[in-house]
Structures are given as C-alpha cells and as structure tokens.
Design a protein around this motif. Structure first.
Motif, PDB file in Angstrom:
ATOM      1  N   LYS A 116      15.918  11.178  20.334  1.00 10.87           N
ATOM      2  CA  LYS A 116      15.409  11.844  19.136  1.00 10.87           C
ATOM      3  C   LYS A 116      15.306  10.831  18.001  1.00 10.87           C
ATOM      4  N   LYS A 117      14.443  11.139  17.052  1.00 12.55           N
ATOM      5  CA  LYS A 117      14.168  10.231  15.942  1.00 12.55           C
ATOM      6  C   LYS A 117      15.066  10.535  14.757  1.00 12.55           C
ATOM      7  N   ASP A 118      15.649   9.503  14.188  1.00 15.36           N
ATOM      8  CA  ASP A 118      16.462   9.621  12.988  1.00 15.36           C
ATOM      9  C   ASP A 118      15.699   8.968  11.842  1.00 15.36           C
ATOM     10  N   GLU A 119      15.010   9.786  11.044  1.00 15.10           N
ATOM     11  CA  GLU A 119      14.173   9.283   9.947  1.00 15.10           C
ATOM     12  C   GLU A 119      14.988   8.646   8.820  1.00 15.10           C
ATOM     13  N   GLU A 120      16.287   8.870   8.811  1.00 14.37           N
ATOM     14  CA  GLU A 120      17.124   8.275   7.774  1.00 14.37           C
ATOM     15  C   GLU A 120      17.510   6.830   8.109  1.00 14.37           C
ATOM     16  N   LYS A 121      17.191   6.397   9.320  1.00 11.46           N
ATOM     17  CA  LYS A 121      17.463   5.021   9.732  1.00 11.46           C
ATOM     18  C   LYS A 121      16.141   4.291   9.876  1.00 11.46           C
ATOM     19  N   PHE A 122      16.180   3.002   9.585  1.00 12.40           N
ATOM     20  CA  PHE A 122      14.968   2.201   9.561  1.00 12.40           C
ATOM     21  C   PHE A 122      15.083   1.009  10.500  1.00 12.40           C
ATOM     22  N   VAL A 123      13.952   0.595  11.013  1.00  8.82           N
ATOM     23  CA  VAL A 123      13.853  -0.668  11.735  1.00  8.82           C
ATOM     24  C   VAL A 123      12.639  -1.391  11.160  1.00  8.82           C
ATOM     25  N   PHE A 124      12.808  -2.668  10.885  1.00  9.17           N
ATOM     26  CA  PHE A 124      11.782  -3.464  10.222  1.00  9.17           C
ATOM     27  C   PHE A 124      11.380  -4.601  11.144  1.00  9.17           C
ATOM     28  N   PHE A 125      10.096  -4.723  11.411  1.00 10.89           N
ATOM     29  CA  PHE A 125       9.590  -5.780  12.282  1.00 10.89           C
ATOM     30  C   PHE A 125       8.760  -6.789  11.497  1.00 10.89           C
ATOM     31  N   VAL A 167       8.891   0.112  10.402  1.00 11.38           N
ATOM     32  CA  VAL A 167       8.031  -0.571   9.445  1.00 11.38           C
ATOM     33  C   VAL A 167       7.636  -1.931  10.028  1.00 11.38           C
ATOM     34  N   LEU A 168       6.363  -2.254   9.936  1.00 10.90           N
ATOM     35  CA  LEU A 168       5.845  -3.551  10.374  1.00 10.90           C
ATOM     36  C   LEU A 168       5.284  -4.288   9.175  1.00 10.90           C
ATOM     37  N   SER A 169       5.655  -5.542   9.033  1.00  7.81           N
ATOM     38  CA  SER A 169       5.099  -6.396   7.991  1.00  7.81           C
ATOM     39  C   SER A 169       4.346  -7.542   8.646  1.00  7.81           C
ATOM     40  N   ILE A 170       3.089  -7.698   8.258  1.00 11.47           N
ATOM     41  CA  ILE A 170       2.244  -8.744   8.824  1.00 11.47           C
ATOM     42  C   ILE A 170       1.462  -9.440   7.716  1.00 11.47           C
ATOM     43  N   ASN A 171       1.138 -10.697   7.968  1.00  7.67           N
ATOM     44  CA  ASN A 171       0.300 -11.406   7.019  1.00  7.67           C
ATOM     45  C   ASN A 171      -1.170 -11.225   7.408  1.00  7.67           C
ATOM     46  N   GLU A 172      -2.046 -11.796   6.636  1.00  6.99           N
ATOM     47  CA  GLU A 172      -3.477 -11.599   6.866  1.00  6.99           C
ATOM     48  C   GLU A 172      -3.907 -12.127   8.237  1.00  6.99           C
ATOM     49  N   ASN A 173      -3.429 -13.304   8.613  1.00  6.39           N
ATOM     50  CA  ASN A 173      -3.795 -13.877   9.900  1.00  6.39           C
ATOM     51  C   ASN A 173      -3.300 -13.004  11.053  1.00  6.39           C
TER      52      ASN A 173
END
Length: 171
Positions: free
Chosen positions: A17-26, A56-62
């Motif tokens: 099950k998903k816990d929306e109160e916890k985060f994972v950042f890539f 959450v995913l963070s990517i640059n332009e390339n």
C-alpha cells in the motif's frame, strides 16, 4: 551497481500500500551514458517506488531530452515529457531544472519559475544537488508546487553565487 541499490530500496519500501506521507526522491545522476534498457529499468524501479511512497524525480534539461528520446519516441517538448512520466505512473511529481528555468508537474498542474541566471558562477559543480536539496526541503514543508520550484531555484542561486549551500530557508 546503482540500479541494484535502487531496486533493493524500492523492494524494501513496497508493502502493498502507498504511504503518501512518506517521500522518495530520485536524481538519476546523468543518464547520458545509460542504454535504453538501463533507462527503462530505472523507470520500472521508480514506478515500483511510487506505489509505496510519494515519488519525486528531478532531472536536468539534458536528462529530460534523453528520456524523451528513449521512452517517448523522440519527444523534445519538456512539458509533454514531464506530464507523460507522471501520467504513465513512473513518478508522482517531476521537476526539471535548466540554466534559465525550472518546471514541475504534479499530475494536476505545471509550475514554472525562472532562475536568476548566473553568468559567471563562483562554483557550478553541485548546483543541481543544491537545487534538489531546496526542492526536497520544500516538499517536506508541504509547500505548493510553485513555491517548491522557487525555493529550489533560490538554493541553487545561493550556491552558485557564494559557493555555500543555502541555510535557514524556512525561518
């Protein structure tokens, strides 16, 4: 070895099950040398993590353009790529940072903010990491999407102009 580490972390997080109160950042850490198979493996891992946490995913332009080429038939429009990553269930939220703007999508809305472009930075290595730190802090503070982008841009700007990470953003 990074893929194995990410896969193990996603397996550990997944409880059914998903816990929306916890985060994972890539932060994919430069995918320009990855094969399409490796890129798809990375996305499968993120999809599994997004079934357990707010992902959450963070990517640059390339990296955005590489994902467009490898996953979305050569798509080059950042808005289309970001929206597709969320709509296809790979992540819940994605942010792209460039020299001149940052753009985020959370499945409902886009938020964009221009950067304070620094023509001659004091230091540039680590600017993306500082951007990510600001974005993570804003996510944890549950700021609206637009403010997340603004704070991330600000932390990167502080680093580029001073050589030091921003402190006390929320004081």
């Amino acid at each position: 070895w990074m893929q194995k580490l990410w896969d193990a972390a996603a397996d550990y997080m997944y409880t059914g099950k998903k816990d929306e109160e916890k985060f994972v950042f890539f932060d994919p850490a430069d995918i320009s040398c990855r094969t399409e198979d490796e890129i798809h493996g990375m996305l499968r891992c993120m999809k599994k993590a997004s079934k357990a946490r707010h992902c959450v995913l963070s990517i640059n332009e390339n990296e955005t353009l590489i994902l467009g080429k490898a996953v979305y038939s050569g798509e080059t429009t950042p808005e289309v790529i970001l929206e597709s990553l969320v709509k296809d269930g790979y992540v819940d939220e994605v942010v792209m940072h460039t020299l001149y703007r940052a753009l985020a999508f959370d499945g409902k809305t886009f938020a964009e903010a221009p950067t304070n472009h620094v023509e001659k930075p004091l230091i540039s290595t680590g600017a993306g990491d500082n951007f990510n730190g600001g974005y993570c802090a804003a996510v944890l503070e549950k700021l609206p999407l637009k403010e997340r982008v603004v704070w991330a841009n600000h932390t990167s700007y502080v680093y580029l102009t001073t050589g030091c990470p921003a402190k006390n953003l929320f004081d």
